[in-house]
Enzyme design. Structure first.
Site, short mmCIF file in Angstrom:
data_model
loop_
_atom_site.label_atom_id
_atom_site.label_comp_id
_atom_site.label_asym_id
_atom_site.label_seq_id
_atom_site.Cartn_x
_atom_site.Cartn_y
_atom_site.Cartn_z
N ARG A 45 0.86 -1.19 0.00
CA ARG A 45 0.00 0.00 0.00
C ARG A 45 0.89 1.24 0.00
NH1 ARG A 45 2.50 2.01 3.69
NH2 ARG A 45 0.95 3.66 3.72
N ASP A 233 -2.17 11.05 -1.78
CA ASP A 233 -2.59 10.03 -2.75
C ASP A 233 -3.01 10.64 -4.08
OD1 ASP A 233 -3.01 8.71 0.04
OD2 ASP A 233 -2.82 7.12 -1.45
O1 MRU Z 1 -4.46 3.20 2.34
P1 MRU Z 1 -2.98 3.43 2.20
O2 MRU Z 1 -2.17 2.85 3.30
O3 MRU Z 1 -2.49 3.02 0.84
O4 MRU Z 1 -2.83 5.00 2.29
C1 MRU Z 1 -1.55 5.56 2.19
C2 MRU Z 1 -1.54 7.03 2.39
O5 MRU Z 1 -2.55 7.66 2.58
C3 MRU Z 1 -0.19 7.69 2.26
O6 MRU Z 1 -0.12 8.80 3.09
C4 MRU Z 1 -0.01 8.14 0.80
O7 MRU Z 1 -0.22 7.07 -0.06
C5 MRU Z 1 1.32 8.70 0.56
S1 MRU Z 1 2.58 7.47 0.62
C6 MRU Z 1 4.07 8.15 0.17
#
Ligand code: MRU
Length: 345
Positions: A45, A233
């Site tokens: 993730r 994201d």
């Molecule tokens: O649901 P996730 O764990 O994939 O969410 C990740 C995040 O929100 C991070 O802060 C984002 O992807 C930035 S990672 C460099």
């Protein structure tokens, strides 16, 4: 530093982030559907990391594709990977890069197509590490010396091909000799902060205090937090930022307490096709992530649950956005476009 994902002759090997920090287990995805499932189930993730995984998934899928009708198989593979998670735009950015490479070699012998796709996936991975190091260099000066930095979720080596975005800036500041103490939000419900950020920072000896999400206001009011830094994201053209749910709460709190709120992200997280964050699709995840903790029910049967995985922080709460090409300041409409176009600020 931990290696999040690797291309091998056996398949795509990744560290299973669902099992950290209790167990360090590597899984091998032997076909593209397994890579898609690893992304969907969050074995891997973090926006840049799932971009790399999708690229490797496509390369893997095409190792197993057989002529004729390679085009049809390529499209099906891309479709499967695109349907895994909707919010992080890096996933779609990486798939588009793979599509461009495929368009350049289609019609060529299958071995040549396969080699070109593997090479591009490896390039996406290597570039991501270099990009994160540049983000670190660009953001390092913004981090106050001798104060605490609050972060949310995990925007570290595990969320990328290595080094991290928000944690990359923290790493760079520590390397530059700054005295930094990190406050890590636990990040309910998936606990990326408690399980992953705390694990990563402790492994490197960076002083870290884990707090429950609901404690952020308490610590900001105490005056101990020098700045907030998070990853992203998807960032819209006006600087609205989609990130892990709870980020918006932190941004509002930071404004109230006069604490700078920084976002660290590669330009591959920009989505200039969206004028604002309104149109960013927000992933809704299963209720069990909220009603259960490590498989143990913590809420009564039958309770109604909502589980949005991300929220959107309006750009007016964002102090600056740190990218590999420089730091964007408001008005973001202008500064982000300049950076994306390769122009100097
Ligand atoms: O649901 P996730 O764990 O994939 O969410 C990740 C995040 O929100 C991070 O802060 C984002 O992807 C930035 S990672 C460099």
């Amino acid at each position: 530093m931990v290696e999040t994902i690797r291309w091998t002759d056996e398949g795509v090997v990744l560290i299973d982030q669902r099992r950290l920090p209790l167990e360090t287990v590597y899984v091998t995805c032997r076909d593209y559907r397994e890579v898609a499932e690893a992304i969907r189930s969050m074995a891997i993730r973090g926006a840049p990391a799932i971009g790399v995984a999708a690229a490797m998934g496509i390369a893997l899928g095409m190792q197993q594709a057989r002529p004729p009708e390679l085009d049809v198989q390529f499209e099906a593979i891309c479709e499967t990977l695109a349907r895994t998670r909707p919010t992080a735009v890096n996933l779609f950015w990486a798939i588009d890069r793979m599509k461009r490479v495929y368009a350049g070699v289609r019609g060529r012998p299958v071995e040549e197509i396969r080699a070109a796709l593997v090479a591009e996936a490896l390039r996406i991975k290597e570039e991501d590490i270099a990009v994160n190091q540049a983000i670190g260099r660009n953001g390092c000066g913004l981090i106050p010396d001798g104060k605490a930095v609050l972060t949310h979720c995990n925007a570290g080596a595990l969320a990328t091909a290595g080094y991290g975005t928000a944690l990359g800036v923290i790493r760079a500041a520590v390397s530059a000799g700054k005295k930094i103490h990190v406050f890590a939000d636990e990040t309910r419900p998936f606990l990326q902060g408690a399980r992953l950020t705390a694990w990563e920072l402790l492994a490197e000896g960076i002083p870290t205090t884990l707090i429950a999400d609901s404690m952020a206001g308490y610590f900001m009011k105490s005056g101990r937090i020098g700045c907030v830094i998070v990853g992203a994201d998807r960032i819209a053209a006006n600087g609205d930022v989609a990130n892990k749910v709870g980020t918006y709460t932190l941004a509002v709190l930071a404004r109230e307490h006069g604490v700078p709120f920084y976002v660290a992200a590669p330009l591959s997280t920009l989505d200039l096709s969206l004028p604002s964050g309104e149109a960013i699709p927000i992933e809704q995840r299963p209720a069990e992530e909220v009603t259960h903790c490590f498989g143990v029910r913590v809420a009564p049967e039958g309770v109604r649950v909502e589980n949005p995985a991300f929220d959107v922080t309006p750009h007016r709460y964002v102090t600056a956005i740190i990218t590999e090409r420089g730091v964007a300041w408001p008005p973001f409409e202008e500064s982000l476009r300049k950076l994306a176009g390769g122009g100097a600020l």
